[in-house]
Design a protein around this motif. Sequence first.
Motif, short mmCIF file in Angstrom:
data_model
loop_
_atom_site.label_atom_id
_atom_site.label_comp_id
_atom_site.label_asym_id
_atom_site.label_seq_id
_atom_site.Cartn_x
_atom_site.Cartn_y
_atom_site.Cartn_z
N ALA A 122 0.95 -1.26 -0.17
CA ALA A 122 0.07 -0.11 0.20
C ALA A 122 0.67 1.13 0.02
CB ALA A 122 -0.78 0.73 0.87
N ILE A 123 1.79 0.99 0.53
CA ILE A 123 2.43 2.38 0.84
C ILE A 123 3.32 2.65 -0.09
CG2 ILE A 123 4.41 1.37 2.28
CD1 ILE A 123 4.00 5.45 2.79
N ARG A 124 4.30 1.58 -0.96
CA ARG A 124 4.77 1.82 -2.30
C ARG A 124 3.49 1.98 -3.36
NH1 ARG A 124 10.17 1.19 -0.34
NH2 ARG A 124 10.50 -0.53 0.65
N GLU A 125 2.68 1.62 -3.31
CA GLU A 125 1.88 2.62 -4.18
C GLU A 125 1.19 3.57 -4.14
OE1 GLU A 125 -1.80 -0.39 -3.93
OE2 GLU A 125 -1.27 -1.80 -5.27
N VAL A 126 1.55 4.16 -2.99
CA VAL A 126 1.47 5.76 -3.15
C VAL A 126 3.32 6.14 -3.73
CG1 VAL A 126 1.35 7.61 -1.43
CG2 VAL A 126 0.17 5.63 -0.93
N THR A 152 0.11 12.58 -9.23
CA THR A 152 -0.44 12.86 -8.22
C THR A 152 -2.32 12.72 -8.02
OG1 THR A 152 0.70 15.58 -8.79
CG2 THR A 152 -1.16 15.25 -7.20
N ARG A 153 -2.86 12.40 -8.89
CA ARG A 153 -4.43 12.31 -8.67
C ARG A 153 -3.52 10.15 -7.94
NH1 ARG A 153 -7.76 15.12 -9.83
NH2 ARG A 153 -7.94 16.02 -11.38
N GLN A 154 -2.99 10.19 -8.46
CA GLN A 154 -2.97 8.31 -8.58
C GLN A 154 -2.18 8.43 -7.55
OE1 GLN A 154 0.55 6.76 -11.47
NE2 GLN A 154 -0.27 4.15 -9.96
N ALA A 155 -1.11 8.85 -6.77
CA ALA A 155 -0.82 8.82 -5.41
C ALA A 155 -1.98 8.85 -3.90
CB ALA A 155 0.49 10.06 -5.41
N ARG A 157 -5.06 9.05 -4.94
CA ARG A 157 -5.88 7.56 -4.42
C ARG A 157 -5.29 6.14 -4.16
NH1 ARG A 157 -6.64 8.08 -9.22
NH2 ARG A 157 -5.43 6.15 -10.38
N ALA A 158 -4.50 6.28 -3.66
CA ALA A 158 -4.03 5.71 -3.28
C ALA A 158 -3.38 5.34 -2.07
CB ALA A 158 -2.37 4.87 -3.88
N LEU A 159 -3.20 6.41 -1.66
CA LEU A 159 -3.32 7.02 -0.22
C LEU A 159 -4.16 6.78 0.94
CD1 LEU A 159 -2.47 7.70 2.59
CD2 LEU A 159 -1.87 10.22 1.32
N SER A 160 -5.71 7.27 -0.27
CA SER A 160 -6.93 7.22 -0.33
C SER A 160 -7.48 5.84 0.18
CB SER A 160 -8.10 7.92 -0.62
OG SER A 160 -9.12 7.83 -0.51
N GLN A 161 -7.26 5.25 -0.29
CA GLN A 161 -7.38 3.72 -0.54
C GLN A 161 -7.07 2.78 0.17
OE1 GLN A 161 -7.90 2.42 -4.55
NE2 GLN A 161 -9.35 3.69 -4.69
N GLY A 162 -5.78 3.18 0.73
CA GLY A 162 -4.89 2.26 1.39
C GLY A 162 -4.02 2.50 2.70
N LYS A 163 -5.14 3.55 2.96
CA LYS A 163 -3.94 4.39 4.52
C LYS A 163 -4.41 3.24 5.94
CE LYS A 163 -4.50 8.54 7.73
NZ LYS A 163 -5.57 9.54 8.09
N ASN A 164 -5.59 2.39 5.63
CA ASN A 164 -5.80 1.28 6.64
C ASN A 164 -5.13 0.17 6.47
OD1 ASN A 164 -7.59 3.10 7.70
ND2 ASN A 164 -9.31 1.96 7.09
N LEU A 165 -4.13 0.06 5.25
CA LEU A 165 -3.62 -0.84 4.92
C LEU A 165 -1.50 -0.82 5.40
CD1 LEU A 165 -4.55 -3.03 1.79
CD2 LEU A 165 -4.30 -3.36 4.22
N ILE A 166 -1.37 0.33 5.43
CA ILE A 166 -0.52 1.29 5.73
C ILE A 166 0.02 1.24 6.34
CG2 ILE A 166 1.50 3.44 5.76
CD1 ILE A 166 -0.11 3.77 2.77
N LEU A 167 -1.50 1.93 7.84
CA LEU A 167 -1.47 2.19 8.96
C LEU A 167 -0.64 0.36 10.53
CD1 LEU A 167 -3.48 5.05 9.67
CD2 LEU A 167 -0.70 4.77 9.94
#
Length: 442
Positions: A122-126, A152-155, A157-167
């Motif tokens: 998830a963090i790599r996709e950001v 920018t939009r891709q990053a 979107r990845a942050l919004s969708q993957g924040k819980n997995l990152i944490l």
Amino acid sequence: MAALLSCHCRPSPAFTKPSLAAGRSCLDGRRRHRIGFRCSSSRFSLLAFGGEEKEKSFNLKECAISIALAIGLVTGVSTLGWPAHASPINRALPDVSVLISGPPIKDPGALLRYALPINNKAIREVQKPLEDVTESLKVAGVRALDSVERNTRQASRALSQGKNLILAGVAESKKADAEESLDKLSVGLEELQRIVEERNRDAVAPKQKELLQYVGSVEEDMVDGFPYEVPEEYSNMPLLKGRATVDMKVKVKDNPNVQDCIFRIVLDGYNAPVTAGNFLDLVERHFYDGMEIQRADGFVVQTGDPEGPAEGFIDPSTEKVRNIPLEIMVIGDKSPVYGATLEELGLYKAQTRLPFNAFGTMAMAREEFDNNSGSSQIFWLLKESELTPSNANILDGRYAVFGYVTENEDYLADLKVGDVIESIQVVSGLENLVNPSYKIVG
């Protein structure tokens, strides 16, 4: 880093290839570890320092391949007075497999981020689209901003969708810091979007750098402790179990364009704990303070050979040179290999976790025929991608990389023999050094 650099480092008009005088210090009668090459029609000669010559049988076809590889390393260096050390015998060129898909990674910050011992998609996709902004900016004019907007939009979107997995991948004790960094990253991405909408191309790169620092901070928070055990035979040496940052201040002589430069260097103990720990221990002993640059030939900048007959650091507790093993971390392995080159292990296509991809790659010098002869002599590669292609560099797997110059690396090209290292000071990470010998009296 601009504050560190202030007005002292000014761009040189152009990169100038060195003369023989610039590189002759390595042949001044004191034995310094070099990287070089020589080939005859039927025999490959490896020349050791002090005039010793060692030879290996080598057929004509292999010789031709080696010449081709060596030309890639030395073309454009004005005068070659090198003894030969790098031996690319039967070295298969690696597949174009890199840490991520796409062109080889050459940015030192990106190399360090991808070298962290984490596995969080998830963090790599950001991170990936933010890294791609560098490629987008290579397009001329404001047209580059269209690609930056997609990045920018891709990053975002990845942050919004993957924040819980990152944490979920962050060490429990570091979650608060990671949440703060992610909040700053989210705000920063909105600011980058506005920069693009305003068509302010010049503001993109600084903002990208800021955002990647937040990403790197989160990724470092995912590392919980040191990930493996160092082999017992090396476990009592100074070890860097993590990362450290140092500033190296160099006094540049006889150059109207550059006076004093401060180079920021990140040492990676996750992938080279023995090598990085040895260096940081020497830094704390002020071993390099006042030492001159001893080689600067357009290929590498090198120092670390002390005054006197010794070729490395003499440990006062043993009154002998302290040597360290060759240490190479391979992508996919959980711990480094010690005492052997990847070629000797038959790992011809293996990729190193810390490759010689970046201008300012920092590595330990050693004797070609003794893998475990590293001590205090270090070098920085002056990388030109067309000469030493990333992922096909014959230094990878032969010399231990343990860090990268991350700020002001371009000024390494302005250094010359006789310039003086005024000081190397630890900025952060000293707490990660274990078994420090500098604290032992005597």
